[in-house]
Design an enzyme around this catalytic site. Structure first.
Site, PDB file in Angstrom:
ATOM      1  N   SER A  19       0.844  -1.196   0.000  1.00 32.42           N
ATOM      2  CA  SER A  19       0.000   0.000   0.000  1.00 32.42           C
ATOM      3  C   SER A  19       0.876   1.241   0.000  1.00 32.42           C
ATOM      4  CB  SER A  19      -0.886   0.022   1.242  1.00 32.42           C
ATOM      5  OG  SER A  19      -1.441   1.317   1.395  1.00 32.42           O
ATOM      6  N   HIS A  51      -1.248  -1.214  -4.212  1.00 30.56           N
ATOM      7  CA  HIS A  51      -2.522  -0.871  -3.571  1.00 30.56           C
ATOM      8  C   HIS A  51      -2.574   0.641  -3.363  1.00 30.56           C
ATOM      9  CE1 HIS A  51      -6.018  -1.852  -0.957  1.00 30.56           C
ATOM     10  NE2 HIS A  51      -5.571  -0.899  -0.159  1.00 30.56           N
ATOM     11  N   ASP A  53      -4.700   3.727  -1.937  1.00 34.40           N
ATOM     12  CA  ASP A  53      -5.791   4.089  -1.033  1.00 34.40           C
ATOM     13  C   ASP A  53      -6.306   5.485  -1.339  1.00 34.40           C
ATOM     14  OD1 ASP A  53      -6.037   1.805   0.820  1.00 34.40           O
ATOM     15  OD2 ASP A  53      -3.941   2.265   1.282  1.00 34.40           O
ATOM     16  N   MET A  69      -8.879   8.290  -0.323  1.00 35.39           N
ATOM     17  CA  MET A  69      -9.699   8.699   0.831  1.00 35.39           C
ATOM     18  C   MET A  69     -10.186  10.126   0.611  1.00 35.39           C
ATOM     19  SD  MET A  69      -7.406   7.306   3.988  1.00 35.39           S
ATOM     20  CE  MET A  69      -6.624   5.686   3.968  1.00 35.39           C
ATOM     21  N   HIS A  96      -8.298   1.219  -3.928  1.00 38.20           N
ATOM     22  CA  HIS A  96      -9.205   0.993  -2.802  1.00 38.20           C
ATOM     23  C   HIS A  96      -9.885   2.316  -2.495  1.00 38.20           C
ATOM     24  CE1 HIS A  96      -9.548  -0.112   1.779  1.00 38.20           C
ATOM     25  NE2 HIS A  96     -10.711  -0.004   1.196  1.00 38.20           N
ATOM     26  N   MET A 106     -12.007   4.567  -0.525  1.00 37.86           N
ATOM     27  CA  MET A 106     -12.657   4.828   0.769  1.00 37.86           C
ATOM     28  C   MET A 106     -13.311   6.199   0.652  1.00 37.86           C
ATOM     29  SD  MET A 106      -9.675   3.219   3.120  1.00 37.86           S
ATOM     30  CE  MET A 106      -8.525   3.396   1.752  1.00 37.86           C
ATOM     31  N   MET A 125     -11.649  -5.521   5.629  1.00 36.50           N
ATOM     32  CA  MET A 125     -10.797  -4.629   6.416  1.00 36.50           C
ATOM     33  C   MET A 125     -10.477  -5.284   7.753  1.00 36.50           C
ATOM     34  SD  MET A 125     -10.209  -1.819   4.626  1.00 36.50           S
ATOM     35  CE  MET A 125      -9.167  -1.236   5.950  1.00 36.50           C
ATOM     36  N   ASP A 146      -6.802  -6.269   4.495  1.00 40.19           N
ATOM     37  CA  ASP A 146      -6.160  -4.954   4.455  1.00 40.19           C
ATOM     38  C   ASP A 146      -6.202  -4.337   5.850  1.00 40.19           C
ATOM     39  OD1 ASP A 146      -5.174  -2.460   3.801  1.00 40.19           O
ATOM     40  OD2 ASP A 146      -6.923  -1.846   2.632  1.00 40.19           O
TER      41      ASP A 146
HETATM   42  C1  DX5 Z   1      -6.174   1.758   5.676  1.00 48.12           C
HETATM   43  C2  DX5 Z   1      -5.813   1.411   4.259  1.00 48.12           C
HETATM   44  C3  DX5 Z   1      -4.736   0.423   4.171  1.00 48.12           C
HETATM   45  C4  DX5 Z   1      -3.436   0.863   4.810  1.00 48.12           C
HETATM   46  C5  DX5 Z   1      -2.815  -0.345   5.421  1.00 48.12           C
HETATM   47  O1  DX5 Z   1      -7.431   2.338   5.748  1.00 48.12           O
HETATM   48  O2  DX5 Z   1      -6.932   0.896   3.549  1.00 48.12           O
HETATM   49  O3  DX5 Z   1      -4.507  -0.006   2.837  1.00 48.12           O
HETATM   50  O4  DX5 Z   1      -2.532   1.438   3.938  1.00 48.12           O
HETATM   51  O5  DX5 Z   1      -1.692   0.030   6.128  1.00 48.12           O
HETATM   52  P1  DX5 Z   1      -0.968  -0.975   7.120  1.00 48.12           P
HETATM   53  O6  DX5 Z   1      -0.552  -2.166   6.342  1.00 48.12           O
HETATM   54  O7  DX5 Z   1       0.157  -0.172   7.665  1.00 48.12           O
HETATM   55  O8  DX5 Z   1      -1.993  -1.332   8.187  1.00 48.12           O
HETATM   56 ZN    ZN Z   2      -6.465  -0.061   1.578  1.00 48.19          ZN
END
Ligand code: DX5
Ligand code: ZN
Length: 228
Positions: A8, A31, A33, A35, A64, A66, A135, A173
């Site tokens: 990620s 990956h 993220d 947000m 991903h 969010m 998650m 994740d």
């Molecule tokens: C959190 C993200 C993850 C995050 C995971 O909301 O969706 O993808 O980057 O990070 P680690 O592996 O450090 O928990």
């Molecule tokens: Zn993620």
């Protein structure tokens, strides 16, 4: 069965994303993220950054989302170059229509579940999906502690996948590391997102290799994979 390791970039240096993508050579997917500061209390990046990243790396992008209103935004991430797009079921107005639209545009369709969202109401939707994301922390931030209480949900989801004979990937994740990846694999996961465990390591590519070795070892021993 092969394990897939998806670093990620949330834990990477955002000013050097192309280099950070290079640093995890050998990873199956990157990956990404996304947000929006509404669905989760954090803000990261959007379509223009995904477009640039897709041009900068040969590793396929696993976006991903969010975000609120994924029905409106998810197709744009496919157009931006994502090969897999995960929307959250808690935010989607019409998850079946959205999954079909993502597939029709040429990407893998994936649905994400926050820790408090059960899998059971969505059993009939599984054939519409290429991946499920469970998650294992509350979404929003990297570096949080893995929630062991999610292991039963991973196990039940794997049972549903087997029951229906589906080729559905099961991604975990949040808090996935050398300390937790084997538990995830044993429970039924086959795609592993790791942010801090990869980018916090002195050699991120070596961390990917080590996680893969551990996950594949655990899958080889797992009862759910015995017929593969
Ligand atoms: C959190 C993200 C993850 C995050 C995971 O909301 O969706 O993808 O980057 O990070 P680690 O592996 O450090 O928990
Ligand atoms: Zn993620």
């Amino acid at each position: 069965m092969a394990a897939q390791i998806n670093p990620s970039i949330l834990s990477a240096d955002f000013a050097r994303l192309a280099d950070e993508a290079q640093a995890v050579e050998g990873a199956d997917w990157l990956h990404v993220d996304v947000m929006d500061n509404h669905f989760v209390p954090n803000l990261t990046l959007g379509v223009p950054v995904v477009e640039s990243l897709a041009r900068a790396t040969d590793t396929p992008l696993d976006c991903h989302l969010m975000i609120e209103a994924p029905d409106r935004w998810a197709p744009q991430y496919v157009e931006a170059g994502a090969s897999s797009v995960t929307f959250h079921v808690e935010a989607a107005a019409a998850p079946v229509r959205l999954a079909r639209e993502i597939r029709a545009k040429g990407a893998r369709a994936s649905m994400g579940l926050k820790p408090a969202t059960p899998i059971e109401p969505y059993e009939d939707l599984l054939p519409e999906l290429d991946m499920l994301l469970i998650m294992t922390v509350e979404p929003g931030f990297g570096g949080q502690a893995f929630l062991d209480i999610m292991l039963p949900k991973i196990r039940r989801t794997r049972e549903l996948i087997s029951k229906h004979g589906l080729e559905l990937w099961l991604q975990v994740d949040g808090g996935v590391s050398e300390a937790t990846i084997e538990r995830c694999a044993e429970a039924g996961a086959d795609v592993f997102v790791a942010g801090s465990a990869v980018y916090g390591a002195s050699d991120p590519a070596a961390a990917v290799r080590a996680l893969r070795t551990q996950a594949e070892g655990a899958i080889a021993q797992a009862s759910w994979a015995c017929d593969h």
